[in-house]
Scaffold this motif. Structure first.
Motif, PDB file in Angstrom:
ATOM      1  N   ARG A 318       0.829  -1.201   0.000  1.00  0.00           N
ATOM      2  CA  ARG A 318       0.000   0.000   0.000  1.00  0.00           C
ATOM      3  C   ARG A 318       0.867   1.257   0.000  1.00  0.00           C
ATOM      4  O   ARG A 318       1.995   1.259   0.502  1.00  0.00           O
ATOM      5  CB  ARG A 318      -0.909   0.026   1.234  1.00  0.00           C
ATOM      6  CG  ARG A 318      -2.046  -0.999   1.201  1.00  0.00           C
ATOM      7  CD  ARG A 318      -3.007  -0.732   2.354  1.00  0.00           C
ATOM      8  NE  ARG A 318      -4.220  -1.530   2.268  1.00  0.00           N
ATOM      9  CZ  ARG A 318      -4.392  -2.689   2.891  1.00  0.00           C
ATOM     10  NH1 ARG A 318      -3.415  -3.190   3.647  1.00  0.00           N
ATOM     11  NH2 ARG A 318      -5.522  -3.348   2.771  1.00  0.00           N
ATOM     12  N   LYS A 319       0.310   2.292  -0.551  1.00  0.00           N
ATOM     13  CA  LYS A 319       0.932   3.619  -0.486  1.00  0.00           C
ATOM     14  C   LYS A 319       1.129   4.001   0.978  1.00  0.00           C
ATOM     15  O   LYS A 319       0.296   3.681   1.836  1.00  0.00           O
ATOM     16  CB  LYS A 319       0.018   4.610  -1.199  1.00  0.00           C
ATOM     17  CG  LYS A 319       0.537   6.021  -1.299  1.00  0.00           C
ATOM     18  CD  LYS A 319      -0.453   6.869  -2.076  1.00  0.00           C
ATOM     19  CE  LYS A 319      -0.076   8.335  -2.052  1.00  0.00           C
ATOM     20  NZ  LYS A 319      -1.063   9.161  -2.790  1.00  0.00           N
ATOM     21  N   ASN A 320       2.257   4.641   1.271  1.00  0.00           N
ATOM     22  CA  ASN A 320       2.661   5.072   2.616  1.00  0.00           C
ATOM     23  C   ASN A 320       3.175   3.936   3.491  1.00  0.00           C
ATOM     24  O   ASN A 320       3.485   4.147   4.670  1.00  0.00           O
ATOM     25  CB  ASN A 320       1.529   5.809   3.342  1.00  0.00           C
ATOM     26  CG  ASN A 320       1.155   7.104   2.652  1.00  0.00           C
ATOM     27  OD1 ASN A 320       2.037   7.813   2.164  1.00  0.00           O
ATOM     28  ND2 ASN A 320      -0.130   7.408   2.588  1.00  0.00           N
ATOM     29  N   VAL A 334       6.986   4.343   1.223  1.00  0.00           N
ATOM     30  CA  VAL A 334       6.425   4.302  -0.129  1.00  0.00           C
ATOM     31  C   VAL A 334       5.542   5.532  -0.295  1.00  0.00           C
ATOM     32  O   VAL A 334       4.336   5.498  -0.008  1.00  0.00           O
ATOM     33  CB  VAL A 334       5.621   3.003  -0.355  1.00  0.00           C
ATOM     34  CG1 VAL A 334       5.034   2.985  -1.759  1.00  0.00           C
ATOM     35  CG2 VAL A 334       6.497   1.786  -0.121  1.00  0.00           C
ATOM     36  N   HIS A 336       4.789   7.116  -3.122  1.00  0.00           N
ATOM     37  CA  HIS A 336       3.918   7.009  -4.295  1.00  0.00           C
ATOM     38  C   HIS A 336       4.121   5.643  -4.940  1.00  0.00           C
ATOM     39  O   HIS A 336       5.228   5.109  -4.955  1.00  0.00           O
ATOM     40  CB  HIS A 336       4.229   8.098  -5.323  1.00  0.00           C
ATOM     41  CG  HIS A 336       4.069   9.496  -4.793  1.00  0.00           C
ATOM     42  ND1 HIS A 336       2.849  10.130  -4.709  1.00  0.00           N
ATOM     43  CD2 HIS A 336       4.994  10.369  -4.313  1.00  0.00           C
ATOM     44  CE1 HIS A 336       3.019  11.336  -4.205  1.00  0.00           C
ATOM     45  NE2 HIS A 336       4.312  11.509  -3.944  1.00  0.00           N
ATOM     46  N   LEU A 337       3.060   5.096  -5.474  1.00  0.00           N
ATOM     47  CA  LEU A 337       3.101   3.857  -6.255  1.00  0.00           C
ATOM     48  C   LEU A 337       2.575   4.165  -7.647  1.00  0.00           C
ATOM     49  O   LEU A 337       1.529   4.817  -7.792  1.00  0.00           O
ATOM     50  CB  LEU A 337       2.211   2.783  -5.618  1.00  0.00           C
ATOM     51  CG  LEU A 337       2.783   1.882  -4.534  1.00  0.00           C
ATOM     52  CD1 LEU A 337       1.676   0.943  -4.043  1.00  0.00           C
ATOM     53  CD2 LEU A 337       3.968   1.076  -5.043  1.00  0.00           C
ATOM     54  N   GLU A 347      -0.638   6.842 -10.968  1.00  0.00           N
ATOM     55  CA  GLU A 347      -0.558   6.594  -9.523  1.00  0.00           C
ATOM     56  C   GLU A 347      -1.677   5.659  -9.070  1.00  0.00           C
ATOM     57  O   GLU A 347      -2.821   5.787  -9.492  1.00  0.00           O
ATOM     58  CB  GLU A 347      -0.608   7.906  -8.745  1.00  0.00           C
ATOM     59  CG  GLU A 347      -0.321   7.717  -7.271  1.00  0.00           C
ATOM     60  CD  GLU A 347       0.184   8.975  -6.586  1.00  0.00           C
ATOM     61  OE1 GLU A 347       0.584   8.878  -5.416  1.00  0.00           O
ATOM     62  OE2 GLU A 347       0.182  10.051  -7.231  1.00  0.00           O
ATOM     63  N   GLU A 349      -3.108   3.275  -5.433  1.00  0.00           N
ATOM     64  CA  GLU A 349      -3.094   3.272  -3.973  1.00  0.00           C
ATOM     65  C   GLU A 349      -2.489   1.990  -3.399  1.00  0.00           C
ATOM     66  O   GLU A 349      -1.954   1.987  -2.293  1.00  0.00           O
ATOM     67  CB  GLU A 349      -4.514   3.453  -3.435  1.00  0.00           C
ATOM     68  CG  GLU A 349      -5.131   4.799  -3.770  1.00  0.00           C
ATOM     69  CD  GLU A 349      -4.374   5.953  -3.125  1.00  0.00           C
ATOM     70  OE1 GLU A 349      -4.044   5.858  -1.913  1.00  0.00           O
ATOM     71  OE2 GLU A 349      -4.086   6.932  -3.842  1.00  0.00           O
ATOM     72  N   GLU A 350      -2.583   0.872  -4.151  1.00  0.00           N
ATOM     73  CA  GLU A 350      -2.104  -0.405  -3.636  1.00  0.00           C
ATOM     74  C   GLU A 350      -1.734  -1.323  -4.784  1.00  0.00           C
ATOM     75  O   GLU A 350      -2.134  -1.096  -5.937  1.00  0.00           O
ATOM     76  CB  GLU A 350      -3.165  -1.068  -2.749  1.00  0.00           C
ATOM     77  CG  GLU A 350      -4.476  -1.331  -3.466  1.00  0.00           C
ATOM     78  CD  GLU A 350      -5.572  -1.823  -2.524  1.00  0.00           C
ATOM     79  OE1 GLU A 350      -5.399  -1.679  -1.293  1.00  0.00           O
ATOM     80  OE2 GLU A 350      -6.583  -2.348  -3.017  1.00  0.00           O
TER      81      GLU A 350
END
Length: 681
Positions: A318-320, A334, A336-337, A347, A349-350
């Motif tokens: 997951r992002k962050n 993390v 940004h993904l 971009e 979120e997961e």
């Protein structure tokens, strides 16, 4: 948590020789999926994959480019790879990210050596494989002969899943709805062969097939089809003319309905630990487990920073989230993904197991590293790929001496992006050498250096990667004694050397008894020997395939210290080495040349003049011949240009290191005479 997210992923790498049409297929797939309004072209430099200036300049893919798109609820990741022989390493290095390797074959040129090698390579590593025969509309194609060639080469598991129809203007399905007429073969017969191939591996399905006949539905065959692909028991063939859009929607349907998702493909081989102690480690596509992701590609830009492209193999990223890089103790965040579609960064979120995503501006990332969110996975890594060895080299120096430091840093970035590009500095010769897989590989690397980092370099031919070894046993001795006013230095070493088999490496053993050399100084003796191994003795080249046994020596209670035994060990080894029939070894490459059959006599004669040994020849469609030979690397300088001149531009070759053999005596004498060892204090 549901596995639907994992089941909706398809990962396919397109591999194949240059000119087969991989990039054009990607454009056609994007158009068929409704992602782009119209396909770009390689000629116009408007494709999604070849978005960089150098790929557009050369008219060839120079990078492996992930292209992600969504279609009918599925997330399809297609990786477009370079087809030029010099970029084979770049193509192969991305395969750990996919379940399926799709090898693209040019219908006009037939089964080229590069395509054959890719298919064999993928089979050895248990990838699911398929073949895409492209350019079926090209003039003079003989598709029935090509299919026969594929089956003769790779076996009866190679089966068309669709066939050309209407003179190559269409394709007809042989699996889902086998109805219609094809340009060759029979659709019902092709369907029957597929069914019979599948049911061979499933006794229950075989019994059902014998009861129902040909009325088995595609839904009944899906799981058995996947099992056959995992076992290499079926290699489906699809036909396309990507430039004209022929067969592209059918290919997309095959990707989506038949190619394995991450739960269905063969898992990649992870290991826990290093060296001989490494053990297989199970990594599974389960969102409930710790995150495990593998960085398979790194790109670097002076303005945008480093971009690490990774495949999530386990866990939900997951992002962050916080991730550890390898065995690092400090995590990264993390921020940004991204999914990638050429240069476009989308971009998300997961990322589920199977997803291919990228992290930006994380300087600590490097190729082949494993990212994870728990220290339980600190020492896991993917089994290392066997990639071509970079043997062709250029010695570099910055034209502007103020750029020397910048040159080293820039080359480090370039070598991170390409696993078959190395840059090393020989301190003894004060020579920086860039090595790659061929002249074009090196030329493009220097173009990148100029284009991206604004560095101009001067080049010259570097030394050949010779080696040294011995041919018989020998004994050596050295006493190192030095008095400097205070405490002195003293160490004395007796050792023997023995030759080992080619490729067996270096072994060091101690047979010292009675403490003549105290135990704490034995590692110092080995260190001295290893210094000599690195720097060479006869002609200044690394030494290989030698066993060293230290069996006696002397020490002094006050003056003996580590540095003394390092020097004594090194000098004793040098003494023994020169008494043990030392020889210089030269690298011998296995060469595979593809050229018009009419030129075979000229080619074999030229190889003989280069001290080459012809191993065999094969004929291929289109009046082509393949010549396999072993040739000293020193004789291959500028061979690509000379082969093209000899064959009117139609010849090509690949060279990979095969072994090291003794160099001719005249070469050995010349190298030994030119060697000026550095005297050390």
């Amino acid at each position: 948590m549901s596995t639907n997210g994992i089941r909706s992923i398809r990962n396919i790498a397109l591999l194949g020789p240059s000119g087969a049409g991989k990039t054009t297929i990607v454009e056609a797939l994007l158009h068929a999926a409704g992602v782009v309004a119209s396909p770009g072209t390689v000629e116009a430099g408007t494709t999604v994959s070849d978005h960089d200036a150098l790929s557009q300049k050369y008219g060839h893919s120079l990078y492996s480019t992930p292209v992600s798109f969504n279609h009918d609820g599925l997330n399809v990741n297609v990786i477009d790879t370079p087809g030029l022989v010099d970029f084979t390493g770049m193509a192969l290095s991305v395969t750990p990210a996919v379940e399926t390797v799709a090898v693209v074959v040019n219908a006009q040129t037939g089964l080229e050596p590069q395509a054959r090698r890719f298919l064999d390579w993928a089979a050895e590593r248990k990838f699911c494989r398929m073949i895409i025969v492209n350019r079926i509309d090209a003039e003079g194609v003989d598709l029935p002969a090509l299919v026969d060639d594929l089956r003769d080469t790779f076996g009866s598991e190679v089966l068309p899943i669709n066939l050309p129809a209407n003179g190559g203007k269409d394709v007809v399905d042989c699996f889902f709805q086998p109805d219609g007429a094809s340009d060759f073969s029979s659709v019902p017969d092709a369907h029957t062969r597929i069914i019979e191939q599948i049911v061979e591996m499933d006794e229950a399905l075989m019994a059902q097939y014998l009861e129902q006949g040909e009325s088995l539905e595609p839904e009944q065959l899906h799981d058995p089809f996947e099992s056959c692909m995992r076992a290499g028991h079926i290699v489906p063939v699809c036909f396309t003319n990507a430039k004209g859009g022929v067969g592209v929607k059918a290919l997309l349907e095959v990707f989506e309905r038949l190619m394995p998702n991450p739960l269905e493909g063969n898992p990649r081989p992870f290991l826990l630990g290093e060296g001989e102690a490494a053990q297989p480690y199970s990594v599974v596509p389960d969102v409930e487990k710790h995150v495990v992701a593998h960085v398979f590609r790194v790109t670097s830009d002076p303005f945008q920073g480093k971009l690490g492209v990774l495949r999530v193999h386990q866990g939900l990223l997951r992002k962050n989230a916080q991730l550890f890089i390898g065995d690092a103790r400090k995590p990264i965040k993390v921020a940004h993904l991204y999914q990638l579609r050429g240069k476009e960064q989308i971009e998300v979120e997961e990322a589920y197991p199977g997803d291919i995503v990228a992290l930006a501006k994380v300087d600590e990332l490097h190729p082949d590293v494993v990212l994870h969110d728990s220290h339980d996975e600190d020492y896991i890594h993917l089994e290392r790929l066997s990639l071509p060895v970079p043997l062709f080299g250029l010695a570099l120096s910055a034209t502007n001496r103020n750029d020397d430091q910048k040159l080293a840093a820039s080359m480090m970035r370039l070598t991170e992006e390409d696993p078959c590009l190395t840059f090393e500095h020989d301190a003894e010769l004060n020579e920086a050498v860039l090595r790659g897989l061929g002249d074009l590989h090196l030329r493009i690397a220097l173009d990148r250096l100029r284009h991206r980092f604004k560095i101009e370099v001067e080049t010259r031919t570097p030394r050949i990667a010779y080696r040294e070894t011995i041919t018989k046993n020998g004994e050596g001795h050295h006493r190192h004694k030095k008095q400097t006013g205070g405490a002195g230095q003293f160490g004395e070493v007796f050792l023997r050397v023995m030759p080992r088999g080619r490729g067996e490496g270096f072994v060091f053993r101690s047979e010292v008894v009675g403490g003549t050399i105290p135990t704490q100084y034995i590692p110092a003796v080995e260190k001295g020997v290893r210094q000599a191994l690195t720097r060479g003795v006869l002609a200044g080249y690394p030494i290989q395939d030698v066993e060293v046994v230290v069996y006696d020596g002397k020490s002094h209670p006050v003056d003996s210290k580590e540095v003394a035994f390092i020097t004594a060990g090194k000098r004793a080894f040098m003494d023994a080495f020169m008494k043990a029939g030392p020889v210089v070894l030269e690298p011998i490459a296995e060469v595979e040349i593809t050229a018009p059959a009419a030129q075979m006599g000229n080619i074999t004669g030229d190889l003989s003049s280069r001290r080459g040994q012809v191993l065999g020849t094969d004929t291929r469609g289109g009046g082509q011949v393949i010549v396999r030979a072993q040739v000293p690397m020193s004789e291959l300088a500028n061979y690509a240009n000379e082969l093209k001149a000899m064959t009117g531009g139609s010849g090509a070759y690949t060279a990979t290191l095969d072994h090291y053999g003794a160099a001719p005596s005249q070469v050995q004498q010349t190298l030994a005479a030119a060697f000026r060892p550095v005297e050390e204090d």
